[in-house]
Design a protein around this motif. Structure first.
Motif, mmCIF file in Angstrom:
data_model
loop_
_atom_site.group_PDB
_atom_site.id
_atom_site.type_symbol
_atom_site.label_atom_id
_atom_site.label_comp_id
_atom_site.label_asym_id
_atom_site.label_seq_id
_atom_site.Cartn_x
_atom_site.Cartn_y
_atom_site.Cartn_z
ATOM 1 N N TYR A 113 0.088 8.104 5.768
ATOM 2 C CA TYR A 113 -1.323 8.081 6.154
ATOM 3 C C TYR A 113 -1.457 7.836 7.653
ATOM 4 O O TYR A 113 -2.251 8.494 8.334
ATOM 5 N N CYS A 160 -9.457 1.603 -0.454
ATOM 6 C CA CYS A 160 -8.265 2.069 0.264
ATOM 7 C C CYS A 160 -7.881 3.501 -0.065
ATOM 8 O O CYS A 160 -6.812 3.963 0.341
ATOM 9 N N ASN A 161 -8.697 4.210 -0.801
ATOM 10 C CA ASN A 161 -8.429 5.593 -1.143
ATOM 11 C C ASN A 161 -8.176 6.416 0.123
ATOM 12 O O ASN A 161 -8.892 6.228 1.092
ATOM 13 N N ALA A 189 -8.949 -2.318 -4.737
ATOM 14 C CA ALA A 189 -8.372 -1.558 -3.626
ATOM 15 C C ALA A 189 -8.545 -0.057 -3.838
ATOM 16 O O ALA A 189 -8.683 0.692 -2.866
ATOM 17 N N ILE A 235 -8.046 0.837 7.199
ATOM 18 C CA ILE A 235 -7.683 0.671 5.785
ATOM 19 C C ILE A 235 -6.926 -0.639 5.578
ATOM 20 O O ILE A 235 -7.169 -1.364 4.619
ATOM 21 N N LEU A 236 -6.003 -0.945 6.485
ATOM 22 C CA LEU A 236 -5.232 -2.180 6.354
ATOM 23 C C LEU A 236 -6.144 -3.407 6.444
ATOM 24 O O LEU A 236 -5.983 -4.357 5.684
ATOM 25 N N PHE A 250 1.223 4.364 3.056
ATOM 26 C CA PHE A 250 0.659 3.898 4.330
ATOM 27 C C PHE A 250 1.311 4.575 5.541
ATOM 28 O O PHE A 250 0.619 4.980 6.481
ATOM 29 N N LEU A 262 0.864 -1.184 0.000
ATOM 30 C CA LEU A 262 0.000 0.000 0.000
ATOM 31 C C LEU A 262 0.902 1.235 0.000
ATOM 32 O O LEU A 262 1.588 1.506 0.990
ATOM 33 N N ALA A 309 -9.317 -3.548 5.598
ATOM 34 C CA ALA A 309 -10.069 -3.613 4.339
ATOM 35 C C ALA A 309 -9.176 -4.147 3.219
ATOM 36 O O ALA A 309 -9.609 -4.977 2.412
ATOM 37 N N PHE A 310 -7.941 -3.686 3.169
ATOM 38 C CA PHE A 310 -6.991 -4.141 2.151
ATOM 39 C C PHE A 310 -6.772 -5.645 2.262
ATOM 40 O O PHE A 310 -6.839 -6.365 1.260
ATOM 41 N N LEU A 314 -4.905 5.764 -0.467
ATOM 42 C CA LEU A 314 -3.732 4.933 -0.698
ATOM 43 C C LEU A 314 -3.882 4.168 -2.007
ATOM 44 O O LEU A 314 -4.993 3.908 -2.456
ATOM 45 N N ASP A 337 2.033 -3.538 5.737
ATOM 46 C CA ASP A 337 1.003 -2.993 4.848
ATOM 47 C C ASP A 337 1.098 -3.592 3.445
ATOM 48 O O ASP A 337 0.618 -3.012 2.478
#
Length: 181
Positions: free
Chosen positions: A18, A82-83, A78, A30-31, A15, A12, A33-34, A85, A55
């Motif tokens: 972020y 993951c937006n 993604a 986010i991680l 990351f 990612l 979800a990724f 990222l 990540d």
């Protein structure tokens, strides 16, 4: 035991920044979800997650075309979740030593990792000479000759772009099927 495989390293991009800007909780969401997306796309495309790397992750495919479709599909999915990222990746194919039954060692593993490190933003990089077959809907655009730490000389690299054909199987109900269907 040496086995032919295609290795994918995915990361990612952004990351760390972020996490610094939005905190551990937001980065953790986010991680999570990724990783859910990686598991889902891996199951659909027949690609195994070999290990999580913070990540990112290292994935392994028996068929190169499956690895390429996996990365391109993962990148697209993604982007939605993951937006802001983005996903960057490196792919390499070759023989590797299956080490202690669950890890891989070899030049192809190292090359995929180095290519991922070199990629920026949403780039998916792969050695031009290793392309066997591209999934329908995916193209290889010249990226250039690059040097990778640990590899002699320069390597001609392509950037993979496009979207593979959708998977024609519903993996949600695989647990109900016998292996012979």
């Amino acid at each position: 035991m040496r086995v032919p495989r295609t290795f994918v390293f995915v990361d990612l991009s952004g990351f760390t920044n972020y996490t610094a800007a939005f905190g551990d909780d937001a980065a953790g969401r986010i991680l999570s979800a990724f990783r859910t997306i990686v598991r889902s796309v891996g199951s659909e495309r027949g690609v195994r997650i070999a290990k999580w790397l913070g990540d990112g992750c290292m994935c392994v495919a028996v068929q190169q075309v499956d690895a390429i479709a996996f990365v391109q599909d993962l990148e697209r999915r993604a982007a939605e979740v993951c937006n802001p990222l983005t996903v960057r990746a490196g792919i390499a194919t070759g023989h590797a030593l299956l080490f202690e039954g669950d890890d891989y060692i070899g030049s192809a593993v190292n090359m995929a990792s180095r290519l991922c490190d070199r990629a920026k933003g949403v780039e998916v990089l792969m050695p031009a000479m290793q392309i066997e077959r591209l999934p329908e809907g995916v193209t290889a655009e010249p990226f250039g000759e690059i040097e990778l730490r640990g590899f002699p000389g320069t390597i001609s690299v392509v950037e993979l772009r496009g979207a593979p054909q959708p998977v024609d199987a519903d993996t949600a109900d695989l647990w109900t099927r016998t292996p012979f269907i």
